[in-house]
Scaffold this active site. Structure first.
Site, PDB file in Angstrom:
ATOM      1  N   ASN A 116       5.648  -4.080  -9.817  1.00  0.00           N
ATOM      2  CA  ASN A 116       4.765  -4.565 -10.812  1.00  0.00           C
ATOM      3  C   ASN A 116       3.155  -4.514 -10.398  1.00  0.00           C
ATOM      4  O   ASN A 116       2.433  -5.477 -10.542  1.00  0.00           O
ATOM      5  CB  ASN A 116       5.057  -5.909 -10.976  1.00  0.00           C
ATOM      6  CG  ASN A 116       6.297  -6.274 -11.789  1.00  0.00           C
ATOM      7  OD1 ASN A 116       6.381  -5.893 -12.779  1.00  0.00           O
ATOM      8  ND2 ASN A 116       7.522  -6.585 -11.080  1.00  0.00           N
ATOM      9  N   CYS A 117       2.947  -3.345  -9.935  1.00  0.00           N
ATOM     10  CA  CYS A 117       1.512  -3.065  -9.077  1.00  0.00           C
ATOM     11  C   CYS A 117       0.789  -1.980 -10.009  1.00  0.00           C
ATOM     12  O   CYS A 117       1.636  -1.299 -10.764  1.00  0.00           O
ATOM     13  CB  CYS A 117       1.679  -2.705  -7.923  1.00  0.00           C
ATOM     14  SG  CYS A 117       0.065  -2.491  -6.793  1.00  0.00           S
ATOM     15  N   GLY A 118      -0.505  -2.070 -10.062  1.00  0.00           N
ATOM     16  CA  GLY A 118      -1.259  -1.086 -10.752  1.00  0.00           C
ATOM     17  C   GLY A 118      -1.298   0.451  -9.931  1.00  0.00           C
ATOM     18  O   GLY A 118      -1.208   1.414 -10.612  1.00  0.00           O
ATOM     19  N   TYR A 119      -0.494   0.212  -8.888  1.00  0.00           N
ATOM     20  CA  TYR A 119      -0.381   1.694  -8.169  1.00  0.00           C
ATOM     21  C   TYR A 119       1.405   2.149  -8.409  1.00  0.00           C
ATOM     22  O   TYR A 119       1.693   2.984  -7.843  1.00  0.00           O
ATOM     23  CB  TYR A 119      -0.653   1.456  -6.668  1.00  0.00           C
ATOM     24  CG  TYR A 119      -2.087   1.416  -6.248  1.00  0.00           C
ATOM     25  CD1 TYR A 119      -2.976   2.322  -6.517  1.00  0.00           C
ATOM     26  CD2 TYR A 119      -2.537  -0.185  -5.670  1.00  0.00           C
ATOM     27  CE1 TYR A 119      -4.221   1.982  -5.898  1.00  0.00           C
ATOM     28  CE2 TYR A 119      -3.683  -0.122  -5.494  1.00  0.00           C
ATOM     29  CZ  TYR A 119      -4.675   0.980  -5.846  1.00  0.00           C
ATOM     30  OH  TYR A 119      -6.006   0.566  -5.287  1.00  0.00           O
ATOM     31  N   THR A 120       2.068   1.306  -9.140  1.00  0.00           N
ATOM     32  CA  THR A 120       3.458   1.653  -9.210  1.00  0.00           C
ATOM     33  C   THR A 120       3.688   2.936  -9.634  1.00  0.00           C
ATOM     34  O   THR A 120       4.718   3.524  -9.355  1.00  0.00           O
ATOM     35  CB  THR A 120       4.348   0.701 -10.045  1.00  0.00           C
ATOM     36  OG1 THR A 120       3.890  -0.806  -9.508  1.00  0.00           O
ATOM     37  CG2 THR A 120       5.608   0.871 -10.212  1.00  0.00           C
TER      38      THR A 120
END
Length: 209
Positions: free
Chosen positions: A72-76
């Site tokens: 659940n990350c901007g980098y996922t």
């Protein structure tokens, strides 16, 4: 994939552009002196997401990329690029993901939840480690203790700055590079570093200290 995860996947290109514009999470560290580890990483084992255990000794002769991840990350969306990199360097590179909930609680899922998420949404075929702690602490995963302690790896003290920090080990077990999260797995710096020294991929790695 949740609504939030779909949103993060959609805005990923904009997020990367923004972080580069702001010079956030863009560092690249290189073992320019070819410092050798005091302790062999091949002595370490990794409990996997599926209940099995692998020894890094099995990967002697290959490059290894070790990456802390979250769902659940901007980098996922980098799971997608990691899979592409894995396929591009088939049989020459091993990638192992280390799911962790160390940054803003962005990995709350169980090991089975994480495995299903990665397979369904990104087609991940490289190994996933059991969920663990990657930041410096008493609970830090032994692999990341090695990666972030120069008394073990020979030169680097840099811990993950956020999810999707990447550490590259060469064919002899030497830590050669650290890439911050905003450096794409399919970016020029990473691809050159992975391809350096490989037959037919002879470009030297470049980057910033």
């Amino acid at each position: 994939m949740t609504l939030k995860q779909r949103f993060l996947k959609t805005v990923y290109p904009l997020w990367i552009a923004f972080t580069k514009l702001m010079d956030k999470n863009t560092n690249v560290l290189i073992n320019s002196d070819n410092a050798q580890p005091a302790e062999s990483i091949y002595a370490l084992q990794i409990p996997l997401n599926n209940g099995n255990t692998i020894s890094l000794e099995a990967y002697k002769g290959k490059k290894i990329m070790l990456v802390n991840t979250a769902s659940n990350c901007g980098y996922t969306n980098q799971y997608d690029d990691l899979q592409k990199l894995y396929q591009q360097f088939n049989n020459q590179l091993e990638i192992i993901a280390f799911p962790a909930n160390d940054f803003k609680e962005q990995e709350k899922g169980s090991d089975s939840d994480i495995a299903q998420f990665c397979k369904i949404n990104f087609g991940v075929t490289f190994p996933l480690a059991q969920k663990s702690v990657v930041v410096k602490s008493n609970e830090q995963n032994p692999i990341f203790k090695w990666l972030t302690n120069k008394a073990k790896n020979g030169w680097n003290e840099k811990a993950p700055s956020w999810n999707f920090s990447k550490y590259l080990i060469d064919e002899q077990g030497t830590l050669t590079h650290y890439f911050d999260p905003s450096v794409s797995p399919m970016g020029e710096e990473v691809v050159k570093a992975v391809g350096s020294g490989m037959k037919g991929r002879g470009q030297k790695a470049e980057g910033r200290e």
